[in-house]
Design a protein around this motif. Structure first.
Motif, PDB file in Angstrom:
ATOM      1  N   GLY A 182      50.002 -37.130  35.635  1.00 27.71           N
ATOM      2  CA  GLY A 182      50.407 -36.936  37.028  1.00 27.71           C
ATOM      3  C   GLY A 182      50.715 -35.497  37.392  1.00 27.71           C
ATOM      4  N   VAL A 183      50.063 -34.542  36.720  1.00 30.70           N
ATOM      5  CA  VAL A 183      50.300 -33.129  37.024  1.00 30.70           C
ATOM      6  C   VAL A 183      49.598 -32.787  38.341  1.00 30.70           C
ATOM      7  CG1 VAL A 183      49.986 -30.741  36.246  1.00 30.70           C
ATOM      8  CG2 VAL A 183      50.404 -32.565  34.570  1.00 30.70           C
ATOM      9  N   ARG A 184      50.347 -32.123  39.231  1.00 29.14           N
ATOM     10  CA  ARG A 184      49.752 -31.682  40.507  1.00 29.14           C
ATOM     11  C   ARG A 184      49.333 -30.220  40.345  1.00 29.14           C
ATOM     12  NH1 ARG A 184      50.686 -33.894  46.056  1.00 29.14           N
ATOM     13  NH2 ARG A 184      52.269 -32.283  46.387  1.00 29.14           N
ATOM     14  N   TYR A 185      48.034 -29.964  40.436  1.00 26.32           N
ATOM     15  CA  TYR A 185      47.484 -28.631  40.214  1.00 26.32           C
ATOM     16  C   TYR A 185      46.155 -28.522  40.949  1.00 26.32           C
ATOM     17  CZ  TYR A 185      43.772 -30.566  37.403  1.00 26.32           C
ATOM     18  OH  TYR A 185      42.656 -31.274  37.033  1.00 26.32           O
ATOM     19  N   LEU A 186      45.698 -27.292  41.077  1.00 31.07           N
ATOM     20  CA  LEU A 186      44.395 -27.029  41.696  1.00 31.07           C
ATOM     21  C   LEU A 186      43.698 -25.921  40.930  1.00 31.07           C
ATOM     22  CD1 LEU A 186      45.753 -26.814  45.360  1.00 31.07           C
ATOM     23  CD2 LEU A 186      44.262 -28.642  44.505  1.00 31.07           C
ATOM     24  N   PHE A 187      42.400 -26.042  40.750  1.00 25.39           N
ATOM     25  CA  PHE A 187      41.648 -24.901  40.233  1.00 25.39           C
ATOM     26  C   PHE A 187      41.657 -23.834  41.328  1.00 25.39           C
ATOM     27  CE2 PHE A 187      40.297 -27.895  37.110  1.00 25.39           C
ATOM     28  CZ  PHE A 187      39.909 -27.144  36.014  1.00 25.39           C
ATOM     29  N   LEU A 188      42.008 -22.604  40.927  1.00 26.90           N
ATOM     30  CA  LEU A 188      42.170 -21.535  41.921  1.00 26.90           C
ATOM     31  C   LEU A 188      40.902 -20.671  41.951  1.00 26.90           C
ATOM     32  CD1 LEU A 188      44.102 -20.186  43.968  1.00 26.90           C
ATOM     33  CD2 LEU A 188      45.222 -19.044  42.081  1.00 26.90           C
ATOM     34  N   GLY A 189      40.961 -19.433  41.485  1.00 29.00           N
ATOM     35  CA  GLY A 189      39.790 -18.546  41.563  1.00 29.00           C
ATOM     36  C   GLY A 189      38.577 -19.112  40.855  1.00 29.00           C
ATOM     37  N   SER A 190      38.807 -19.656  39.656  1.00 29.19           N
ATOM     38  CA  SER A 190      37.687 -20.233  38.907  1.00 29.19           C
ATOM     39  C   SER A 190      37.152 -21.490  39.582  1.00 29.19           C
ATOM     40  CB  SER A 190      38.109 -20.541  37.473  1.00 29.19           C
ATOM     41  OG  SER A 190      39.282 -21.340  37.453  1.00 29.19           O
ATOM     42  N   GLY A 191      37.909 -22.017  40.549  1.00 32.14           N
ATOM     43  CA  GLY A 191      37.438 -23.178  41.306  1.00 32.14           C
ATOM     44  C   GLY A 191      36.172 -22.886  42.089  1.00 32.14           C
ATOM     45  N   ALA A 192      35.945 -21.596  42.390  1.00 33.08           N
ATOM     46  CA  ALA A 192      34.721 -21.242  43.115  1.00 33.08           C
ATOM     47  C   ALA A 192      33.481 -21.667  42.331  1.00 33.08           C
ATOM     48  CB  ALA A 192      34.692 -19.741  43.388  1.00 33.08           C
ATOM     49  N   ILE A 193      33.587 -21.594  41.004  1.00 37.49           N
ATOM     50  CA  ILE A 193      32.461 -22.022  40.159  1.00 37.49           C
ATOM     51  C   ILE A 193      32.203 -23.513  40.359  1.00 37.49           C
ATOM     52  CG2 ILE A 193      31.646 -22.245  37.764  1.00 37.49           C
ATOM     53  CD1 ILE A 193      31.993 -19.298  38.717  1.00 37.49           C
ATOM     54  N   LEU A 194      33.293 -24.280  40.431  1.00 37.85           N
ATOM     55  CA  LEU A 194      33.145 -25.724  40.645  1.00 37.85           C
ATOM     56  C   LEU A 194      32.513 -26.021  41.997  1.00 37.85           C
ATOM     57  CD1 LEU A 194      36.619 -26.673  39.211  1.00 37.85           C
ATOM     58  CD2 LEU A 194      34.474 -27.519  38.315  1.00 37.85           C
ATOM     59  N   GLU A 197      38.737 -32.495  29.927  1.00 41.25           N
ATOM     60  CA  GLU A 197      39.993 -32.882  29.270  1.00 41.25           C
ATOM     61  C   GLU A 197      41.192 -32.476  30.130  1.00 41.25           C
ATOM     62  OE1 GLU A 197      38.471 -32.717  24.634  1.00 41.25           O
ATOM     63  OE2 GLU A 197      39.799 -31.162  25.378  1.00 41.25           O
ATOM     64  N   ILE A 198      41.131 -31.259  30.690  1.00 34.34           N
ATOM     65  CA  ILE A 198      42.210 -30.841  31.604  1.00 34.34           C
ATOM     66  C   ILE A 198      42.332 -31.869  32.719  1.00 34.34           C
ATOM     67  CG2 ILE A 198      42.922 -29.153  33.347  1.00 34.34           C
ATOM     68  CD1 ILE A 198      41.587 -26.967  31.731  1.00 34.34           C
ATOM     69  N   ARG A 199      41.207 -32.150  33.356  1.00 34.88           N
ATOM     70  CA  ARG A 199      41.205 -33.091  34.481  1.00 34.88           C
ATOM     71  C   ARG A 199      41.807 -34.439  34.073  1.00 34.88           C
ATOM     72  NH1 ARG A 199      35.398 -35.079  35.731  1.00 34.88           N
ATOM     73  NH2 ARG A 199      35.896 -36.214  33.814  1.00 34.88           N
ATOM     74  N   ASP A 200      41.350 -34.972  32.939  1.00 31.42           N
ATOM     75  CA  ASP A 200      41.758 -36.322  32.558  1.00 31.42           C
ATOM     76  C   ASP A 200      43.211 -36.366  32.059  1.00 31.42           C
ATOM     77  OD1 ASP A 200      39.192 -36.953  33.256  1.00 31.42           O
ATOM     78  OD2 ASP A 200      38.446 -37.069  31.195  1.00 31.42           O
ATOM     79  N   VAL A 201      43.578 -35.373  31.240  1.00 34.22           N
ATOM     80  CA  VAL A 201      44.944 -35.371  30.693  1.00 34.22           C
ATOM     81  C   VAL A 201      45.956 -35.078  31.805  1.00 34.22           C
ATOM     82  CG1 VAL A 201      46.516 -34.173  29.109  1.00 34.22           C
ATOM     83  CG2 VAL A 201      44.197 -34.765  28.359  1.00 34.22           C
ATOM     84  N   PHE A 202      45.638 -34.123  32.671  1.00 31.76           N
ATOM     85  CA  PHE A 202      46.558 -33.812  33.774  1.00 31.76           C
ATOM     86  C   PHE A 202      46.694 -35.027  34.700  1.00 31.76           C
ATOM     87  CE2 PHE A 202      46.976 -28.911  34.206  1.00 31.76           C
ATOM     88  CZ  PHE A 202      47.134 -28.780  32.839  1.00 31.76           C
ATOM     89  N   ALA A 203      45.590 -35.708  34.936  1.00 27.11           N
ATOM     90  CA  ALA A 203      45.653 -36.892  35.808  1.00 27.11           C
ATOM     91  C   ALA A 203      46.523 -37.970  35.164  1.00 27.11           C
ATOM     92  CB  ALA A 203      44.241 -37.419  36.073  1.00 27.11           C
ATOM     93  N   ARG A 204      46.363 -38.147  33.870  1.00 28.30           N
ATOM     94  CA  ARG A 204      47.122 -39.186  33.166  1.00 28.30           C
ATOM     95  C   ARG A 204      48.623 -38.920  33.240  1.00 28.30           C
ATOM     96  NH1 ARG A 204      44.001 -39.398  29.053  1.00 28.30           N
ATOM     97  NH2 ARG A 204      45.189 -38.203  27.540  1.00 28.30           N
TER      98      ARG A 204
END
Lengths: 70, 167
Positions: free
Chosen positions: B31-43, B22-29
């Protein structure tokens, strides 16, 4: 920061290989966990003007065993 | 009763894969520019656990405005003060009373400019994730006890990840 032993490194590589085979949903299912963190979890909202302010707040307010101090 | 139970479950599972999507889809809709940071390691497939979802968000008036709208669509209740602080991009904003816990980081330690991190980002199933070298840089600069404990294994993982992606 400590160095890993050769045996630790071998074990980690086995973990990395195993994790590489897990689908994203599984990784989410087991990676995102919650345990109660005193003070940190006791407010619904916080904001800090600078990261330094936030780090100082963590040092000052949080129990050291949470690991947020430097 | 159902709402209470849902809230309890949200406390047990701070971020489900559905919520992440939902974060991914709503932020994309929006146009939010963001990156998964520390928790991105899990991804990136780092086998570890994490207790928080931290997003590195670009600090700009337009992005802040889009972020506020996106968060409200995700179910975060934001009063005037919160909306203003998020839109302004205070360096660190922690939301703990929404549908899941979320840390918004506008100026992470160890990463100079959002644009550079954005150019280096890794895309995992549509999720924008900080490059592993930026995740390492952020944790090394933060230098908390918990970062120092996790860094040796994370560094070994990044070496492993880079080797796999060189092929």
């Amino acid at each position: 920061v400590r160095s890993a032993s050769a045996e630790e490194l071998r074990q980690w590589l086995r973990n990395f290989d195993a994790a590489a085979k897990r689908p994203l949903r599984t990784r989410f299912r087991y990676a995102f966990i919650h345990t109660y963190k005193p003070v940190l979890d006791d407010a619904g909202y916080r904001s800090f003007d600078t990261m330094e302010d936030y780090r100082a707040w963590c040092e000052r307010e949080l129990p050291s065993w949470l690991g947020y101090g430097r | 009763v159902v709402r209470t139970r849902v809230a309890e479950l949200a406390r047990i599972w701070p971020l489900s894969s559905k919520q992440a999507e939902e974060i991914r889809d709503v932020f994309a809709r929006h146009g939010v520019r963001y990156l998964f940071l520390g928790s991105g390691a899990i991804l990136l497939r780092f086998p570890d656990t994490t207790q928080n979802t931290d997003l590195y968000v670009e600090k700009s008036p337009a992005n802040g405005a889009a972020l506020v709208v996106a968060l409200q669509e995700l179910g975060f209740v934001l009063d005037d003060v919160r909306r203003a602080e998020i839109q302004r991009g205070k360096d660190f904003v922690q939301l703990k009373d929404g549908p899941f816990d979320l840390d918004l980081v506008f100026a992470p330690d160890g990463i100079e400019r959002f644009g550079d991190a954005w150019d280096r980002r890794v895309q995992i199933e549509g999720f924008p994730v900080c490059h592993p070298s930026d995740i390492i840089a952020s944790k090394a600069a933060a230098n908390r006890t918990k970062d120092r404990e996790s860094l040796p294994r994370l560094r070994a993982f990044v070496d492993y990840w880079l080797e796999k992606h060189r092929r």
